[in-house]
Motif scaffolding. Structure first.
Motif, PDB file in Angstrom:
ATOM      1  N   VAL A 258       0.715  -0.888  -0.117  1.00 62.75           N
ATOM      2  CA  VAL A 258      -0.071   0.203   0.380  1.00 62.75           C
ATOM      3  C   VAL A 258       0.992   1.226   0.132  1.00 62.75           C
ATOM      4  O   VAL A 258       0.738   2.062  -0.665  1.00 62.75           O
ATOM      5  CB  VAL A 258      -0.993  -0.427   1.360  1.00 62.75           C
ATOM      6  CG1 VAL A 258      -2.269  -1.479   0.877  1.00 62.75           C
ATOM      7  CG2 VAL A 258       0.195   0.121   2.826  1.00 62.75           C
ATOM      8  N   ASN A 259       1.864   1.002   0.566  1.00 61.61           N
ATOM      9  CA  ASN A 259       2.725   1.866   0.210  1.00 61.61           C
ATOM     10  C   ASN A 259       3.332   2.578  -0.924  1.00 61.61           C
ATOM     11  O   ASN A 259       3.439   3.843  -1.407  1.00 61.61           O
ATOM     12  CB  ASN A 259       4.368   2.164   1.185  1.00 61.61           C
ATOM     13  CG  ASN A 259       5.281   2.838   1.952  1.00 61.61           C
ATOM     14  OD1 ASN A 259       4.702   4.206   2.184  1.00 61.61           O
ATOM     15  ND2 ASN A 259       6.416   3.174   1.088  1.00 61.61           N
ATOM     16  N   ARG A 260       3.571   1.555  -1.491  1.00 54.63           N
ATOM     17  CA  ARG A 260       3.702   1.840  -3.132  1.00 54.63           C
ATOM     18  C   ARG A 260       2.702   1.816  -3.807  1.00 54.63           C
ATOM     19  O   ARG A 260       3.041   3.534  -4.282  1.00 54.63           O
ATOM     20  CB  ARG A 260       4.078   0.860  -3.752  1.00 54.63           C
ATOM     21  CG  ARG A 260       6.159  -0.133  -3.374  1.00 54.63           C
ATOM     22  CD  ARG A 260       6.201  -1.376  -3.706  1.00 54.63           C
ATOM     23  NE  ARG A 260       7.441  -2.189  -3.407  1.00 54.63           N
ATOM     24  CZ  ARG A 260       8.916  -1.324  -3.293  1.00 54.63           C
ATOM     25  NH1 ARG A 260       8.794  -0.168  -3.946  1.00 54.63           N
ATOM     26  NH2 ARG A 260      10.099  -2.302  -3.208  1.00 54.63           N
ATOM     27  N   LEU A 261       1.885   1.336  -3.184  1.00 55.02           N
ATOM     28  CA  LEU A 261       0.157   2.731  -4.289  1.00 55.02           C
ATOM     29  C   LEU A 261       0.488   3.600  -4.090  1.00 55.02           C
ATOM     30  O   LEU A 261       0.569   4.789  -5.215  1.00 55.02           O
ATOM     31  CB  LEU A 261      -0.699   1.559  -3.343  1.00 55.02           C
ATOM     32  CG  LEU A 261      -0.603   0.194  -4.415  1.00 55.02           C
ATOM     33  CD1 LEU A 261      -2.174  -0.539  -4.152  1.00 55.02           C
ATOM     34  CD2 LEU A 261      -0.514  -0.056  -5.379  1.00 55.02           C
ATOM     35  N   TRP A 262       0.591   4.256  -2.282  1.00 55.89           N
ATOM     36  CA  TRP A 262       0.126   5.507  -2.381  1.00 55.89           C
ATOM     37  C   TRP A 262       1.247   6.927  -3.024  1.00 55.89           C
ATOM     38  O   TRP A 262       1.158   7.847  -3.580  1.00 55.89           O
ATOM     39  CB  TRP A 262       0.535   5.807  -0.971  1.00 55.89           C
ATOM     40  CG  TRP A 262       0.233   7.354  -0.691  1.00 55.89           C
ATOM     41  CD1 TRP A 262       1.500   8.632  -0.393  1.00 55.89           C
ATOM     42  CD2 TRP A 262      -1.225   7.785   0.071  1.00 55.89           C
ATOM     43  NE1 TRP A 262       0.481   9.057  -0.116  1.00 55.89           N
ATOM     44  CE2 TRP A 262      -1.236   9.156   0.301  1.00 55.89           C
ATOM     45  CE3 TRP A 262      -2.408   6.830   0.189  1.00 55.89           C
ATOM     46  CZ2 TRP A 262      -2.210   9.675   0.769  1.00 55.89           C
ATOM     47  CZ3 TRP A 262      -3.351   7.639   1.090  1.00 55.89           C
ATOM     48  CH2 TRP A 262      -3.016   8.704   1.362  1.00 55.89           C
TER      49      TRP A 262
ATOM     50  N   GLY B 255       3.160  10.687  -5.304  1.00 60.19           N
ATOM     51  CA  GLY B 255       4.154  11.043  -5.872  1.00 60.19           C
ATOM     52  C   GLY B 255       5.533  11.031  -4.704  1.00 60.19           C
ATOM     53  O   GLY B 255       6.638  10.437  -5.176  1.00 60.19           O
ATOM     54  N   PHE B 256       5.094  10.799  -3.248  1.00 58.01           N
ATOM     55  CA  PHE B 256       6.128   9.771  -1.979  1.00 58.01           C
ATOM     56  C   PHE B 256       4.612   9.283  -1.748  1.00 58.01           C
ATOM     57  O   PHE B 256       3.384   9.034  -1.496  1.00 58.01           O
ATOM     58  CB  PHE B 256       7.195  10.880  -1.982  1.00 58.01           C
ATOM     59  CG  PHE B 256       5.910  12.026  -1.997  1.00 58.01           C
ATOM     60  CD1 PHE B 256       5.479  12.153  -0.549  1.00 58.01           C
ATOM     61  CD2 PHE B 256       6.138  13.077  -1.993  1.00 58.01           C
ATOM     62  CE1 PHE B 256       4.199  13.284   0.087  1.00 58.01           C
ATOM     63  CE2 PHE B 256       5.176  14.481  -1.449  1.00 58.01           C
ATOM     64  CZ  PHE B 256       4.612  14.490  -0.427  1.00 58.01           C
ATOM     65  N   GLY B 257       5.530   7.877  -0.971  1.00 66.40           N
ATOM     66  CA  GLY B 257       4.932   6.827  -0.274  1.00 66.40           C
ATOM     67  C   GLY B 257       4.894   7.517   0.898  1.00 66.40           C
ATOM     68  O   GLY B 257       5.505   8.595   1.948  1.00 66.40           O
ATOM     69  N   LEU B 258       4.501   7.138   2.004  1.00 67.20           N
ATOM     70  CA  LEU B 258       3.733   7.427   3.334  1.00 67.20           C
ATOM     71  C   LEU B 258       5.726   7.178   3.899  1.00 67.20           C
ATOM     72  O   LEU B 258       5.950   8.196   5.005  1.00 67.20           O
ATOM     73  CB  LEU B 258       2.827   6.610   4.583  1.00 67.20           C
ATOM     74  CG  LEU B 258       1.265   6.973   3.147  1.00 67.20           C
ATOM     75  CD1 LEU B 258       0.371   5.574   3.790  1.00 67.20           C
ATOM     76  CD2 LEU B 258       0.881   8.594   3.757  1.00 67.20           C
TER      77      LEU B 258
ATOM     78  N   PRO C  55       7.219   6.212   8.747  1.00 68.33           N
ATOM     79  CA  PRO C  55       5.813   6.566   8.208  1.00 68.33           C
ATOM     80  C   PRO C  55       5.537   8.236   8.619  1.00 68.33           C
ATOM     81  O   PRO C  55       5.618   8.431  10.095  1.00 68.33           O
ATOM     82  CB  PRO C  55       4.856   5.664   8.698  1.00 68.33           C
ATOM     83  CG  PRO C  55       5.510   4.242   9.420  1.00 68.33           C
ATOM     84  CD  PRO C  55       6.571   4.655   9.440  1.00 68.33           C
ATOM     85  N   SER C  56       4.971   8.657   8.188  1.00 68.66           N
ATOM     86  CA  SER C  56       4.373  10.025   8.415  1.00 68.66           C
ATOM     87  C   SER C  56       3.337  10.047   8.666  1.00 68.66           C
ATOM     88  O   SER C  56       2.595  10.881   9.430  1.00 68.66           O
ATOM     89  CB  SER C  56       4.485  10.705   7.376  1.00 68.66           C
ATOM     90  OG  SER C  56       3.471  10.324   5.804  1.00 68.66           O
ATOM     91  N   HIS C  57       2.326   9.371   8.326  1.00 65.01           N
ATOM     92  CA  HIS C  57       0.988   8.620   8.788  1.00 65.01           C
ATOM     93  C   HIS C  57       0.902   7.085   9.176  1.00 65.01           C
ATOM     94  O   HIS C  57       0.397   6.323   8.423  1.00 65.01           O
ATOM     95  CB  HIS C  57      -0.110   8.879   7.949  1.00 65.01           C
ATOM     96  CG  HIS C  57      -0.089  10.664   7.668  1.00 65.01           C
ATOM     97  ND1 HIS C  57       1.264  11.183   6.989  1.00 65.01           N
ATOM     98  CD2 HIS C  57      -1.305  11.282   7.702  1.00 65.01           C
ATOM     99  CE1 HIS C  57       0.838  12.372   7.025  1.00 65.01           C
ATOM    100  NE2 HIS C  57      -0.344  12.558   7.835  1.00 65.01           N
TER     101      HIS C  57
END
Length: 660
Positions: free
Chosen positions: A599-603, A608-611, A625-627
């Motif tokens: 899911v980080n890659r999908l985001w 444009g950048f991952g969580l 993780p930022s979130h």
């Protein structure tokens, strides 16, 4: 520490084993100081504490955020009432805590272009824009997203993201070699994303598709093609140290798998325990053992990737086998006739030989011998040579149980050449003792261009006759091919090998070559794919001390990352590589890494950048993780939706956050 007698450092300083420093030994008084320092426990001179390498604490390591079990978090409270999805609730709570204003919604013109570019990779046409802008229904966004996710362009766009992760290319650096069948994997990935293949199945097919049961021929073909991902590494196929090359391939595969699926830098543990993450060297070789039992290359002077026929229906397979058998027989016949016309020699099948024959593949060898078929006058399927290296370190022992008490002529087969050794010592062990003969391998063998006689000797029934070839005392390349034991009666009927084929007329050769062209056209239509295979001998792997394949440590049972395993370690069968179990472990619902990484890659690919802004590294040197709650929410949602990528993407692009 505390044991100077066992100190490798002291041995090196004294020039007893290694030589350190290399330009000359230190004074004896300085070496004595080192001995005293080690005897005192090797204290750190800056503080007095003993220097002890810290052990990896797995329990402490499991407290790192990436290794914690995935749990769906509660939604935070927020003053924002306009949230469209839980994604917005998590984002709004963080935004409010940081006292940041919310951006306005994007215009519908911006949104339609954003969706087309992100989901399909191409802009909408003017008519598509106009159609969306005129649609004022409440579900206009949802219907457009459904339309785009169903487009075949979606798989081409999003499959491309995945191909970047797994270093897809249709060539390698070495000599610009092309992978003619790599396109099949590219198309497999496009189809997988278009068909919303559950991501856990996507994992299993790429790592072990050839080992999975299939419900149909099409599924069997797709799963086999999926394993091409393991063969795409940019490896140095010319490396003559094939043991090193084999391990370099494993390391490259492991890096691709660990970074792509798990966001772990496992490769750092090839030479030593990981400096930052709780990954001991033993875990690296537990995983490497699985891939080391997977054959990826066919080794030769320049090794080559493996291409196998794509599975076809039983009727089609039988038809192709008939054509291939006939074509192979024709090729042999034509080669023999042409060689006979020029007075040369051809490979001699073992079944054409009389007596007892021991091929080079059956010989017991010490040291590293290299297989070859370059010179065509070999016996059986090929021959082996010592590369002209490691003199005095390599032997080959040919042993056979002979059926009767008798005198046997012992013959030795080799392929001649000007780079061969002129005095290869070959020792025959017989009833009356042993005898060493020096064979000049620069000269063509006297018997039919294949064998030389080592003499006649007495052997007894059911005792092992033994012939030993050594490379000690030789200057050039040493060849081993086969040893033949001929009873006296057969030896008297020389040559006891197949007669040379008679030269054929040009008319007959022309007819045979036309027949071969027809058969070749039929057989080359058989599709192939880049493949991996299970090794015939399954075994666990030694730790390679400092990563050196020739310096072996303890044997490590095959297994998985301890720190990322929740519950007992899965069992790896003794008779298989363990790739299927590896795929199950990575795709398992309890694995704390895989869903988060996905899911980080999908985001990242949408925003444009991952969580986590280091999508290939969830370790301690990567970003946090930022979130974190949003990351775990999305990971849990992907599991709830049976690993559906399109379902997660739909929720993301329909969120208020995406539409700002």
């Amino acid at each position: 520490a505390g044991k100077p007698a066992a100190s490798l450092l002291l041995q090196a300083l004294r020039y007893e084993t290694l030589e350190m420093p290399p330009d000359g030994a230190l004074p004896a008084s300085v070496i004595a100081d080192f001995q005293l320092w080690i005897a005192r426990g090797a204290p750190d001179p800056r503080g007095g504490a003993t220097v002890v390498k810290p052990r990896i604490d797995l329990e402490e390591g499991r407290l790192h955020w990436a290794y914690l079990p995935i749990e769906k978090p509660q939604l935070p409270s927020t003053a924002e009432a306009a949230a469209v999805s839980p994604i917005d609730t998590f984002i709004n709570a963080r935004r409010e805590a940081a006292k940041l204003p919310r951006n306005p919604r994007a215009s519908r013109l911006v949104l339609v272009r954003r969706l087309y570019f992100d989901l399909l990779g191409i802009p909408p046409t003017p008519s598509q824009i106009e159609s969306f802008l005129r649609d004022n229904s409440p579900d206009a966004n949802e219907r457009l997203v459904s339309q785009l996710l169903a487009s075949p362009r979606f798989g081409e766009r999003w499959g491309r993201h995945w191909l970047d992760v797994v270093r897809f290319a249709e060539s390698i650096t070495l000599r610009g070699f092309l992978f003619p069948e790599a396109w099949r994997y590219r198309d497999y990935v496009i189809d997988a994303w278009n068909n919303d293949l559950p991501f856990d199945r996507f994992i299993r097919e790429q790592l072990a598709g050839d080992l999975l049961p299939a419900a149909s021929l099409e599924q069997q073909q797709q799963a086999a093609i999926a394993t091409t991902v393991l063969t795409l590494g940019n490896n140095n196929l010319e490396d003559q140290d094939k043991a090193k090359l084999r391990m370099d391939v494993v390391d490259e595969q492991l890096e691709t798998i660990s970074r792509g699926f798990l966001a772990q830098t496992i490769g750092c543990a090839r030479c030593h325990d990981h400096k930052f993450d709780p990954i001991p060297t033993r875990d690296y070789y537990a995983l490497a053992g699985i891939l080391r039992n997977t054959r990826t290359l066919q080794h030769a002077n320049v090794s080559k990737w493996i291409e196998l026929p794509l599975p076809v229906s039983a009727d089609r397979a039988a038809e192709l086998r008939r054509w291939e058998t006939a074509a192979a027989a024709l090729k042999r016949q034509i080669a023999q006739l042409k060689t006979a016309a020029h007075g040369g020699t051809v490979p001699l099948p073992l079944k054409q030989l009389a007596g007892i024959v021991v091929d080079d593949q059956q010989a017991q060898k010490t040291g590293s011998w290299m297989a070859s078929q370059s010179v065509k006058s070999y016996v059986g399927t090929g021959y082996q040579h010592d590369r002209g290296e490691g003199k005095g370190e390599k032997t080959a022992t040919f042993q056979a149980k002979l059926p009767a008490n008798d005198t046997y002529e012992v013959r030795f087969a080799y392929t001649p050449g000007q780079n061969r050794s002129s005095a290869v010592p070959i020792t025959v062990h017989h009833v009356d003792g042993q005898k060493t003969i020096l064979v000049n391998q620069k000269q063509a063998p006297a018997i039919e261009g294949h064998f030389v006689s080592l003499g006649r000797y007495r052997f007894t029934r059911n005792t092992k006759a033994k012939v030993v070839v050594e490379n000690g005392g030789t200057a050039d390349v040493v060849i081993i091919d086969a040893v033949q034991f001929l009873p006296r009666a057969l030896a008297d009927k020389k040559p006891a090998v197949a007669a040379k084929p008679q030269p054929a007329s040009p008319e007959l050769l022309g007819q045979l070559e036309k027949q071969l062209q027809v058969l070749t056209a039929k057989t080359t239509a058989r599709p192939k794919y880049m493949a991996v295979q299970e090794e015939t001998q399954i075994e666990d792997t030694h730790i390679h001390i400092r990563g050196n394949v020739h310096t072996l440590g303890d044997v490590v049972p095959r297994g998985f990352l301890q720190v990322a395993t929740i519950g007992p370690q899965p069992r790896v069968p003794q008779d298989h590589s363990g790739r299927r179990e590896l795929a199950d472990w990575i795709a398992g619902r309890t694995n704390p890494l895989t869903a988060r990484v996905l899911v980080n890659r999908l985001w990242q690919w949408l925003f444009g950048f991952g969580l986590v802004r280091t999508p290939d590294n969830f370790g301690r040197t990567g970003d946090t993780p930022s979130h974190p709650q949003l990351l775990d929410y999305l990971a849990a949602r992907s599991l709830e939706r049976d690993w559906s990528v399109k379902s997660v993407l739909r929720e993301m692009v329909l969120s208020q956050t995406y539409q700002l």
